[in-house]
Design a protein around this motif. Structure first.
Motif, PDB file in Angstrom:
ATOM      1  N   GLU A 168      92.798  47.010  71.061  1.00 27.63           N
ATOM      2  CA  GLU A 168      93.834  45.988  70.843  1.00 27.63           C
ATOM      3  C   GLU A 168      93.344  44.882  69.913  1.00 27.63           C
ATOM      4  OE1 GLU A 168      97.092  45.793  71.505  1.00 27.63           O
ATOM      5  OE2 GLU A 168      96.882  47.847  72.219  1.00 27.63           O
ATOM      6  N   GLU A 169      92.074  44.498  70.053  1.00 30.02           N
ATOM      7  CA  GLU A 169      91.498  43.480  69.161  1.00 30.02           C
ATOM      8  C   GLU A 169      91.400  44.025  67.742  1.00 30.02           C
ATOM      9  OE1 GLU A 169      88.373  41.059  71.967  1.00 30.02           O
ATOM     10  OE2 GLU A 169      87.851  43.114  71.432  1.00 30.02           O
ATOM     11  N   GLU A 174      94.796  43.915  66.108  1.00 33.68           N
ATOM     12  CA  GLU A 174      95.128  42.547  65.693  1.00 33.68           C
ATOM     13  C   GLU A 174      94.378  42.152  64.427  1.00 33.68           C
ATOM     14  OE1 GLU A 174      97.510  39.375  65.968  1.00 33.68           O
ATOM     15  OE2 GLU A 174      97.517  40.981  67.447  1.00 33.68           O
ATOM     16  N   SER A 186      95.730  44.219  61.397  1.00 32.01           N
ATOM     17  CA  SER A 186      97.084  43.768  61.052  1.00 32.01           C
ATOM     18  C   SER A 186      97.049  42.433  60.323  1.00 32.01           C
ATOM     19  CB  SER A 186      97.940  43.633  62.315  1.00 32.01           C
ATOM     20  OG  SER A 186      97.969  44.837  63.020  1.00 32.01           O
ATOM     21  N   GLN A 187      96.298  41.483  60.873  1.00 29.85           N
ATOM     22  CA  GLN A 187      96.221  40.152  60.257  1.00 29.85           C
ATOM     23  C   GLN A 187      95.597  40.224  58.858  1.00 29.85           C
ATOM     24  OE1 GLN A 187      97.621  37.416  61.171  1.00 29.85           O
ATOM     25  NE2 GLN A 187      98.300  38.094  63.185  1.00 29.85           N
TER      26      GLN A 187
END
Length: 204
Positions: free
Chosen positions: A160-161, A164, A167-168
């Protein structure tokens, strides 16, 4: 304008803890004119291996079919799935075959090997491989992606990290590039599944 930037594309891959991410933007254009906003740039070989291609759209489609044929032949001959490192060398040799009239693409390979270790690498248009410990970038926003990835990446990111961070990095990099963007597709490869998410980005 360089032929590599003619259709516009940005791709990034990152290593995590027992997982790997690969993401690409969705824009297909003719220089500054946007033609399509759902162009496929990332392709799956099996449930532990994917690759993405930035560059000329016609060559992306041509090579995706060639790689599909070659990996299918490999599976028939060897009776097993191709390993990420083996596939990276297959990509390299395929590109080097045409070095005097090259395919105008920059590929990125991402996957998990038989021991579950993350693997990523990138290549230039004649197949010179670059094996990375952290992340690989390619495409028209690659300069922006280097800066973003160096900011958000750290060792041993959980799935999940990692999603993120990837994506960022991609969304913020393509916001500053007029040739790529219009949303993104992010794939997280873990030991038991591939998680695919589609992101909305700026539409201007």
């Amino acid at each position: 304008m360089s032929i590599m930037a003619y259709n516009g594309a940005s791709i990034v891959a990152m290593k995590g803890k027992g997982c790997v991410a690969i993401a690409a933007d969705r824009r297909f254009g003719s220089q500054q004119l946007t033609i399509s906003t759902d162009f496929q740039k990332v392709f799956a070989i099996n449930d532990r291996l994917m690759y993405g291609m930035a560059g000329l759209g016609t060559d992306v489609q041509t090579l995706s079919e060639r790689f599909r044929m070659k990996t299918n032949l490999y599976k028939l001959r060897e009776e097993r799935d191709i390993e990420p490192k083996t596939f990276a060398h297959l990509v390299s040799s395929t590109l080097y075959e045409k070095r005097f009239g090259p395919y105008f693409i920059e590929p990125i390979v991402a996957g998990l090997d038989k021991n579950g270790e993350p693997f990523i690498c990138s290549a230039d248009l004649i197949g010179c491989l670059n094996f990375a410990k952290d992340f690989c970038v390619a495409g028209t926003a690659s300069q922006n992606l280097y800066g973003m990835c160096e900011t958000v990446w750290r060792e041993d990111l959980e799935p999940e990290e990692l999603f993120e961070a990837t994506s960022q990095a991609l969304l913020n990099a393509v916001d500053r590039d007029c040739l790529s963007g219009w949303g993104a597709v992010v794939h997280i490869i873990t030991a038991d599944r591939i998680i695919t998410r589609t992101l909305k980005g700026r539409m201007d």
